[in-house]
Design a protein around this motif. Structure first.
Motif, PDB file in Angstrom:
ATOM      1  N   LEU A 101      14.966  27.905 -91.029  1.00  0.00           N
ATOM      2  CA  LEU A 101      13.603  28.168 -90.557  1.00  0.00           C
ATOM      3  C   LEU A 101      13.216  27.171 -89.468  1.00  0.00           C
ATOM      4  O   LEU A 101      12.620  27.537 -88.454  1.00  0.00           O
ATOM      5  CB  LEU A 101      12.620  28.063 -91.724  1.00  0.00           C
ATOM      6  CG  LEU A 101      11.141  28.087 -91.344  1.00  0.00           C
ATOM      7  CD1 LEU A 101      10.742  29.473 -90.855  1.00  0.00           C
ATOM      8  CD2 LEU A 101      10.261  27.657 -92.503  1.00  0.00           C
ATOM      9  N   THR A 102      13.576  25.906 -89.665  1.00  0.00           N
ATOM     10  CA  THR A 102      13.236  24.853 -88.714  1.00  0.00           C
ATOM     11  C   THR A 102      13.908  25.090 -87.367  1.00  0.00           C
ATOM     12  O   THR A 102      13.275  24.962 -86.309  1.00  0.00           O
ATOM     13  CB  THR A 102      13.657  23.482 -89.286  1.00  0.00           C
ATOM     14  OG1 THR A 102      12.996  23.273 -90.532  1.00  0.00           O
ATOM     15  CG2 THR A 102      13.299  22.358 -88.335  1.00  0.00           C
ATOM     16  N   LEU A 103      15.172  25.442 -87.390  1.00  0.00           N
ATOM     17  CA  LEU A 103      15.895  25.700 -86.147  1.00  0.00           C
ATOM     18  C   LEU A 103      15.320  26.920 -85.413  1.00  0.00           C
ATOM     19  O   LEU A 103      15.134  26.897 -84.190  1.00  0.00           O
ATOM     20  CB  LEU A 103      17.379  25.914 -86.440  1.00  0.00           C
ATOM     21  CG  LEU A 103      18.144  24.669 -86.916  1.00  0.00           C
ATOM     22  CD1 LEU A 103      19.471  25.074 -87.566  1.00  0.00           C
ATOM     23  CD2 LEU A 103      18.387  23.709 -85.762  1.00  0.00           C
ATOM     24  N   GLU A 157       4.825  18.649 -98.285  1.00  0.00           N
ATOM     25  CA  GLU A 157       3.663  17.764 -98.363  1.00  0.00           C
ATOM     26  C   GLU A 157       3.030  17.578 -96.984  1.00  0.00           C
ATOM     27  O   GLU A 157       1.804  17.657 -96.834  1.00  0.00           O
ATOM     28  CB  GLU A 157       4.072  16.409 -98.941  1.00  0.00           C
ATOM     29  CG  GLU A 157       2.903  15.439 -99.063  1.00  0.00           C
ATOM     30  CD  GLU A 157       3.306  14.133 -99.713  1.00  0.00           C
ATOM     31  OE1 GLU A 157       2.414  13.442-100.241  1.00  0.00           O
ATOM     32  OE2 GLU A 157       4.500  13.788 -99.692  1.00  0.00           O
ATOM     33  N   ARG A 158       3.844  17.355 -95.963  1.00  0.00           N
ATOM     34  CA  ARG A 158       3.300  17.190 -94.605  1.00  0.00           C
ATOM     35  C   ARG A 158       2.593  18.452 -94.134  1.00  0.00           C
ATOM     36  O   ARG A 158       1.533  18.384 -93.497  1.00  0.00           O
ATOM     37  CB  ARG A 158       4.417  16.820 -93.627  1.00  0.00           C
ATOM     38  CG  ARG A 158       4.919  15.411 -93.758  1.00  0.00           C
ATOM     39  CD  ARG A 158       5.672  14.959 -92.509  1.00  0.00           C
ATOM     40  NE  ARG A 158       6.814  15.793 -92.188  1.00  0.00           N
ATOM     41  CZ  ARG A 158       8.051  15.557 -92.627  1.00  0.00           C
ATOM     42  NH1 ARG A 158       8.292  14.507 -93.417  1.00  0.00           N
ATOM     43  NH2 ARG A 158       9.055  16.345 -92.283  1.00  0.00           N
ATOM     44  N   ALA A 159       3.177  19.604 -94.442  1.00  0.00           N
ATOM     45  CA  ALA A 159       2.558  20.872 -94.035  1.00  0.00           C
ATOM     46  C   ALA A 159       1.171  21.027 -94.637  1.00  0.00           C
ATOM     47  O   ALA A 159       0.231  21.467 -93.957  1.00  0.00           O
ATOM     48  CB  ALA A 159       3.457  22.043 -94.444  1.00  0.00           C
ATOM     49  N   ARG A 214      10.200  17.565 -83.503  1.00  0.00           N
ATOM     50  CA  ARG A 214       9.395  18.628 -82.904  1.00  0.00           C
ATOM     51  C   ARG A 214       9.612  19.949 -83.632  1.00  0.00           C
ATOM     52  O   ARG A 214       8.658  20.679 -83.941  1.00  0.00           O
ATOM     53  CB  ARG A 214       9.751  18.786 -81.420  1.00  0.00           C
ATOM     54  CG  ARG A 214       8.913  19.821 -80.681  1.00  0.00           C
ATOM     55  CD  ARG A 214       9.365  19.974 -79.238  1.00  0.00           C
ATOM     56  NE  ARG A 214      10.601  20.728 -79.135  1.00  0.00           N
ATOM     57  CZ  ARG A 214      10.662  22.070 -79.081  1.00  0.00           C
ATOM     58  NH1 ARG A 214       9.547  22.798 -79.156  1.00  0.00           N
ATOM     59  NH2 ARG A 214      11.828  22.680 -78.974  1.00  0.00           N
ATOM     60  N   CYS A 215      10.871  20.249 -83.929  1.00  0.00           N
ATOM     61  CA  CYS A 215      11.191  21.481 -84.648  1.00  0.00           C
ATOM     62  C   CYS A 215      10.581  21.474 -86.050  1.00  0.00           C
ATOM     63  O   CYS A 215      10.065  22.491 -86.519  1.00  0.00           O
ATOM     64  CB  CYS A 215      12.707  21.658 -84.731  1.00  0.00           C
ATOM     65  SG  CYS A 215      13.513  21.986 -83.149  1.00  0.00           S
ATOM     66  N   GLU A 216      10.659  20.342 -86.727  1.00  0.00           N
ATOM     67  CA  GLU A 216      10.081  20.228 -88.062  1.00  0.00           C
ATOM     68  C   GLU A 216       8.573  20.446 -88.029  1.00  0.00           C
ATOM     69  O   GLU A 216       8.009  21.113 -88.913  1.00  0.00           O
ATOM     70  CB  GLU A 216      10.415  18.866 -88.663  1.00  0.00           C
ATOM     71  CG  GLU A 216      11.884  18.709 -89.047  1.00  0.00           C
ATOM     72  CD  GLU A 216      12.202  17.331 -89.604  1.00  0.00           C
ATOM     73  OE1 GLU A 216      11.308  16.453 -89.571  1.00  0.00           O
ATOM     74  OE2 GLU A 216      13.345  17.122 -90.054  1.00  0.00           O
ATOM     75  N   TYR A 217       7.929  19.903 -87.020  1.00  0.00           N
ATOM     76  CA  TYR A 217       6.474  20.049 -86.900  1.00  0.00           C
ATOM     77  C   TYR A 217       6.089  21.519 -86.761  1.00  0.00           C
ATOM     78  O   TYR A 217       5.170  22.006 -87.434  1.00  0.00           O
ATOM     79  CB  TYR A 217       5.983  19.250 -85.691  1.00  0.00           C
ATOM     80  CG  TYR A 217       4.485  19.214 -85.544  1.00  0.00           C
ATOM     81  CD1 TYR A 217       3.728  18.234 -86.187  1.00  0.00           C
ATOM     82  CD2 TYR A 217       3.813  20.164 -84.762  1.00  0.00           C
ATOM     83  CE1 TYR A 217       2.338  18.203 -86.050  1.00  0.00           C
ATOM     84  CE2 TYR A 217       2.428  20.136 -84.621  1.00  0.00           C
ATOM     85  CZ  TYR A 217       1.708  19.149 -85.260  1.00  0.00           C
ATOM     86  OH  TYR A 217       0.334  19.121 -85.132  1.00  0.00           O
ATOM     87  N   ILE A 218       6.811  22.240 -85.910  1.00  0.00           N
ATOM     88  CA  ILE A 218       6.524  23.666 -85.715  1.00  0.00           C
ATOM     89  C   ILE A 218       6.787  24.448 -87.001  1.00  0.00           C
ATOM     90  O   ILE A 218       5.992  25.303 -87.409  1.00  0.00           O
ATOM     91  CB  ILE A 218       7.374  24.233 -84.557  1.00  0.00           C
ATOM     92  CG1 ILE A 218       6.994  23.541 -83.246  1.00  0.00           C
ATOM     93  CG2 ILE A 218       7.187  25.743 -84.440  1.00  0.00           C
ATOM     94  CD1 ILE A 218       7.937  23.865 -82.094  1.00  0.00           C
TER      95      ILE A 218
END
Length: 214
Positions: free
Chosen positions: A152-154, A27-29, A187-191
């Motif tokens: 993927l996040t990492l 949803e955020r994406a 930060r990782c989640e945002y990317i």
């Protein structure tokens, strides 16, 4: 794009093949980029009172997705879907030496769904054109990460990640992600959410070409 809470108002429905835990990330994406693709309306289950679009119970994964597609295609529009699903659900295909195309077609057939074509758009995204009875549908499968959304996040923020495959691989990555400091994890989640939207964009760009006859 317009994010809506009623399937009847949308051209495309979002489906998540991993239960509810990945929904907030997806949803955020989409919300971060909703000024793109203004001509497309997208049904987001988190904006709905009934939560349709969430694959639940023991039949999550590719099997659960096709059960959902079959039910939704028979009941109501839209008959266009974008499915976010962890790549760990392809473990059976890899173990049996099947490609994505063969595995997807096999699982659809088990549920009485006729797959007309499976087309690879990228390493992660595949277009499926099919029919449930006389009703056509279009589905984009986005297989997330090498295992799941957590790996993927990492990887997205440059973390060194051990290669783990097979059932349960996601648990290890979830543990590694939880160990990060809060601000670093965010930060990782945002990317990573930007990476998710890139794959979603490939589906929408293809959708605009009307690749299946519904």
């Amino acid at each position: 794009m317009r994010l809506v809470g009623r399937p009847s108002e949308a051209e495309i429905a979002i489906v998540v093949g991993d239960g509810s835990s990945d929904f907030p990330r997806i949803e955020r994406a989409l919300e971060r980029h909703n000024d793109n693709y203004c001509d497309v309306s997208v049904y987001l289950p988190t904006r709905s009172k009934d939560g349709k679009g969430q694959v639940q119970g023991p039949a999550i994964g590719v099997v659960g997705v096709f059960r959902h597609i079959k039910s939704a295609t028979i009941r109501h529009p839209p008959r266009n879907f974008v499915i976010f699903i962890d790549r760990e659900h392809l473990w059976e295909a890899e173990n049996r030496g099947l490609g994505v195309e063969g595995y997807v077609s096999e699982k659809a057939k088990e549920h009485g769904i006729n797959v007309m074509s499976v087309t690879r758009l990228s390493d992660s995204t595949y277009r499926v054109c099919g029919k449930v009875g006389s009703k056509g549908f279009l589905a984009y499968f986005i297989f997330v990460g090498n295992c799941c959304i957590e790996d993927l996040t990492l990887r997205a923020c440059g973390k060194e990640v051990e290669e783990i495959k097979g059932p349960g691989c996601c648990k290890r990555y979830k543990e590694a992600l939880r160990k990060l400091p809060w601000d670093e994890r965010k930060r990782c989640e945002y990317i990573a959410e930007g990476v998710l939207f890139q794959e979603f964009s490939k589906a929408l760009d293809d959708f605009r070409k009307s690749p299946c006859i519904n």
